[in-house]
Design a protein around this motif. Structure first.
Motif, PDB file in Angstrom:
ATOM      1  N   PHE A  38      -6.554   2.314  18.934  1.00 37.11           N
ATOM      2  CA  PHE A  38      -7.895   1.819  18.640  1.00 37.11           C
ATOM      3  C   PHE A  38      -8.170   1.905  17.140  1.00 37.11           C
ATOM      4  O   PHE A  38      -8.578   0.923  16.510  1.00 37.11           O
ATOM      5  N   ALA A  96     -11.492  -1.994  22.170  1.00 38.25           N
ATOM      6  CA  ALA A  96     -11.676  -1.321  23.462  1.00 38.25           C
ATOM      7  C   ALA A  96     -11.259  -2.257  24.598  1.00 38.25           C
ATOM      8  O   ALA A  96     -10.631  -1.829  25.578  1.00 38.25           O
ATOM      9  N   ALA A 100     -15.597   5.049  21.395  1.00 38.20           N
ATOM     10  CA  ALA A 100     -14.353   4.737  22.107  1.00 38.20           C
ATOM     11  C   ALA A 100     -13.954   5.893  23.015  1.00 38.20           C
ATOM     12  O   ALA A 100     -13.559   5.693  24.169  1.00 38.20           O
TER      13      ALA A 100
END
Length: 187
Positions: free
Chosen positions: A124, A84, A113
């Motif tokens: 991610f 993140a 997220a």
């Protein structure tokens, strides 16, 4: 003979470390933490309250020390925070993980997220899958061990280990003592 006091190693590096607060702050509070640790979960609101109380006089640094033997999902959560962070959402994810520290499955991490606004979910997911940030987590862990951290949470106040508890009164007193010493030096 006085006991040896553990010192932070390496010192805070604003280019590498996750820093919340002013570079001009008189006191730097460094936490070695684990997102699954119940004691770190208890320390999280204490740190937030200290940040509010001391404002620009305090900067806060978070370093990872996932205790995988006790908290098997902590390393994944630490990597999720770093993934993140690579998309400018470290502190949002840090806060969210502590607020949801019992929800750390792979699908939970993806939902977190999304909740904190990580812009590229595929990136991610890929970075978590590929362990892109495992070495970063290990570096933090080794620096904690080198600095004398026996467990989490462990705090350092201006580079010296805080031997007291992670309670508000004890951390407040340690920070306040540093501020008072600074005022005395400036006179």
């Amino acid at each position: 003979m006085q006991p040896l006091i553990a010192t932070l190693s390496p010192l805070v590096d604003p280019e590498r470390d996750h820093v919340r607060g002013s570079a001009e702050a008189a006191v730097t509070l460094v936490e070695y933490g684990d997102f699954q640790c119940p004691y770190c979960g208890e320390a999280y609101p204490v740190v937030r309250e200290l940040q509010e109380r001391f404002g620009d006089q305090l900067r806060f640094v978070f370093r990872h020390m996932p205790l995988a033997d006790l908290h098997p999902r902590a390393p994944c959560a630490a990597e999720a925070a770093e993934a993140a962070g690579a998309q400018e959402r470290f502190w949002e994810m840090h806060d969210h993980l502590f607020e949801h520290r019992l929800e750390l499955s792979d699908s939970d991490l993806r939902q977190h997220a999304e909740a904190v606004g990580v812009p590229d979910g595929e990136r991610f997911d890929g970075e978590l899958r590929d362990g892109v940030y495992a070495a970063r987590i290990e570096e933090d862990y080794r620096s904690g061990a080198q600095s004398g951290v026996p467990s989490t949470p462990r705090f350092f106040v201006n580079g010296l280990i805080h031997l007291g508890s992670a309670s508000y009164p004890e951390l407040f007193e340690a920070i306040n003592a540093e501020l008072s010493a600074r005022v005395s030096q400036d006179r």
